[in-house]
Write a protein that holds these residues in place. Sequence first.
Motif, short mmCIF file in Angstrom:
data_model
loop_
_atom_site.label_atom_id
_atom_site.label_comp_id
_atom_site.label_asym_id
_atom_site.label_seq_id
_atom_site.Cartn_x
_atom_site.Cartn_y
_atom_site.Cartn_z
N PRO A 227 0.84 -1.20 0.00
CA PRO A 227 0.00 0.00 0.00
C PRO A 227 0.87 1.25 0.00
O PRO A 227 2.00 1.24 0.51
N SER A 228 0.36 2.31 -0.58
CA SER A 228 1.04 3.60 -0.57
C SER A 228 -0.03 4.65 -0.28
O SER A 228 -1.23 4.34 -0.32
N PRO A 229 0.34 5.88 -0.01
CA PRO A 229 -0.66 6.89 0.34
C PRO A 229 -1.78 6.98 -0.70
O PRO A 229 -1.53 7.22 -1.88
N GLY A 230 -3.00 6.68 -0.26
CA GLY A 230 -4.17 6.76 -1.13
C GLY A 230 -4.37 5.57 -2.05
O GLY A 230 -5.30 5.57 -2.86
N VAL A 231 -3.50 4.55 -1.98
CA VAL A 231 -3.59 3.41 -2.88
C VAL A 231 -3.48 2.12 -2.06
O VAL A 231 -2.55 1.95 -1.27
N ASP A 232 -4.45 1.22 -2.25
CA ASP A 232 -4.40 -0.06 -1.57
C ASP A 232 -3.25 -0.90 -2.09
O ASP A 232 -2.80 -0.73 -3.22
N GLY A 233 -2.81 -1.83 -1.27
CA GLY A 233 -1.85 -2.82 -1.74
C GLY A 233 -2.59 -3.82 -2.61
O GLY A 233 -3.82 -3.84 -2.68
#
Length: 167
Positions: free
Chosen positions: A84-90
């Motif tokens: 995961p990254s800021p605003g984005v699911d893994g």
Amino acid sequence: MSTRGSTSGVVYVHSSPSAVCPHVEWAISGTLGERVDLRWAAQPAAPGQLRAECAWTGEAGTGARLVAALRAWPMLRFEVTEDPSPGVDGVRYCFAPVLGLWHARTSANGDIVVSEDQLRALAARSRGGESFAHGVDEILGAAWDDALEPFRRAGDGAPVTWLHRVG
């Protein structure tokens, strides 16, 4: 400049014929924008096949691009993860011959995330406990886990190549 966040993940090539290995490296290299030299090892779960894995960093969505590149060889068994990254699911992608591609969103600790809509659809189509259990297995990718688990275990302790996307 990209507005997408930076993330990381791992490519696990669980089995590949030796003749395809250079093509796999080329596909990963082209996707990441840098030369990749994987350390291939014998895959005990499939005599005559090789396995390799590499960690990568890049912008969000790189995992999907890696999967698109690797799907050119339907005889491969592979998994690609993207943290995961800021605003984005893994996300986790699994590919096995015959089964094809499965993917799911993942939480920060790597668990599969099941959405409300998926649960509602499963409850609506299930006709009892066994049907519901089968649907949960489908959502969680149980068939892919069953197909890939012998190849995962064979790679325990294998070296990981670390890659960093430039730019």
